[in-house]
Scaffold this active site. Structure first.
Site, PDB file in Angstrom:
ATOM      1  N   ASP A 107       0.159  -1.041   0.013  1.00 44.87           N
ATOM      2  CA  ASP A 107      -0.426   0.355   0.206  1.00 44.87           C
ATOM      3  C   ASP A 107       0.590   1.286  -0.169  1.00 44.87           C
ATOM      4  O   ASP A 107       2.206   1.141   0.564  1.00 44.87           O
ATOM      5  CB  ASP A 107      -1.393  -0.629   1.124  1.00 44.87           C
TER       6      ASP A 107
HETATM    7  N1  URA Z   1      -1.188  -6.041   4.000  1.00 45.64           N
HETATM    8  C1  URA Z   1      -1.672  -4.542   3.939  1.00 45.64           C
HETATM    9  O1  URA Z   1      -2.533  -4.171   4.194  1.00 45.64           O
HETATM   10  N2  URA Z   1      -0.969  -3.739   3.083  1.00 45.64           N
HETATM   11  C2  URA Z   1       0.004  -3.882   2.592  1.00 45.64           C
HETATM   12  O2  URA Z   1       0.757  -2.958   1.624  1.00 45.64           O
HETATM   13  C3  URA Z   1       0.893  -5.480   2.954  1.00 45.64           C
HETATM   14  C4  URA Z   1      -0.070  -6.673   3.069  1.00 45.64           C
END
Ligand code: URA
Length: 240
Positions: A107
Site C-alpha cells: 500500500d
Molecule cells: N497488507 C496490507 O494491508 N497492506 C500492505 O501493503 C501489505 C499487506
C-alpha cells in the site's frame, strides 16, 4: 532471451546513453563487434555469442535485474501513476532502462521490502497463490492484541467481503493499548494485513514488510534506498 537485438538497443539498455548518444559513439568509431568497428546502429548482434566492445571494453550483457528496495511511505508500488511518485521513479535511469516492475504491491503507506525486477518468471512464481510464499510483516496496532487473536489468525479469519484467509502466524511483540506484532501470511489479498486486523476489531497504524520467501529486508537500507540482490539471495529465491 531474444538472441539477436539491435546494437543501439543493446548499448542503450546497458547504460551507454540514449539511442541518440549511442549513435554518436558509433560515429566516433568507439564500438566494435568481434573486433570490427561498426557504425550501423541498426546492426543485429547476439550479445551472448559476439564480443561487443566500447572503447575497447567488452560490454557485459545482462538481461535481468533484481533489486531490493526499502519502500518509503507515500510512494506507489506501480510502474507509472498519474498523480503519485512510483517506486520505479526512485530508481536510477541505469536501472530504469531494464523496464523493471515491483513484484506484488505494498500500500502507499506501507514500508519495507519490495522486490523490483524485469524477470516475469520469478515474479510469477513468487506471486502464484499455489506457491504459498510466506511474507512477514511488522505492524503497530491500535488496540490490545491477544492470545485469542493468535488463535483466530491460526485458523484464518473471515474478511468483510466473506473471504476466509489462509492461516497466518501472529507473534505479539508488545501487548497494550498500542500493540506491536509480527504476522506471517501466505497470500497477498488487497490490504490483507489491515483487513485481517479489522476482522478482529483492531486497526493497523503502521505496516512494514520484513520478508518475502527467503528474501529478508536489508536493514542497512534507509527508506527509499535499494540495492541489487546478492547472488546468494537470488539463488535461494529462485530455487524455492
Ligand atoms: N497488507 C496490507 O494491508 N497492506 C500492505 O501493503 C501489505 C499487506
Amino acid at each position: 532471451m531474444e538472441d539477436y537485438m539491435r546494437l543501439d538497443k543493446l548499448l542503450a539498455n546497458m547504460g551507454y546513453g540514449s539511442r541518440k548518444e549511442v549513435k554518436l559513439l558509433l560515429k566516433q568509431k568507439a564500438v566494435t563487434v568481434d573486433g570490427v568497428t561498426v557504425k550501423d546502429s541498426a546492426m543485429h548482434v547476439n550479445p551472448e555469442k559476439q564480443n561487443v566492445s566500447v572503447f575497447g571494453e567488452r560490454v557485459e550483457y545482462v538481461e535481468f535485474i533484481y533489486l531490493m528496495m526499502n519502500k518509503p511511505p507515500g510512494v506507489i508500488s506501480a510502474t507509472e501513476d498519474r498523480y503519485d511518485q512510483t517506486v520505479i521513479d526512485l530508481l536510477d535511469p541505469e536501472y530504469q532502462h531494464f523496464e523493471p516492475f515491483p513484484v506484488g504491491r505494498l500500500d502507499k503507506d506501507t514500508e519495507g521490502l519490495l522486490l523490483i525486477t524485469n524477470d516475469g518468471n520469478l515474479a510469477h512464481n513468487l506471486l502464484s497463490p499455489k506457491k504459498h510464499v510466506p511474507k512477514w510483516y511488522y505492524a503497530k496496532i491500535d488496540g490490545v492484541v491477544t492470545e485469542a487473536d493468535i488463535e483466530a489468525f491460526a485458523q484464518g479469519v473471515t474478511l468483510e467481503d466473506g473471504y476466509h484467509t489462509k492461516p497466518g502466524e501472529l507473534k505479539i511483540l508488545v501487548s497494550g493499548e498500542q500493540s506491536e506484532i509480527e504476522l506471517m501470511i501466505q497470500e497477498g489479498k488487497f490490504h490483507q494485513v489491515k483487513r485481517m486486523f479489522e476482522a478482529v476489531g483492531k486497526k493497523v497504524t503502521y505496516l512494514k514488510r520484513l520478508s518475502m520467501g527467503t528474501l529478508k529486508l536489508d536493514e542497512e537500507l534507509a527508506l527509499g534506498e535499494y540495492r541489487e540482490l546478492t547472488e546468494q539471495e537470488l539463488e535461494l529465491l529462485a530455487t524455492k
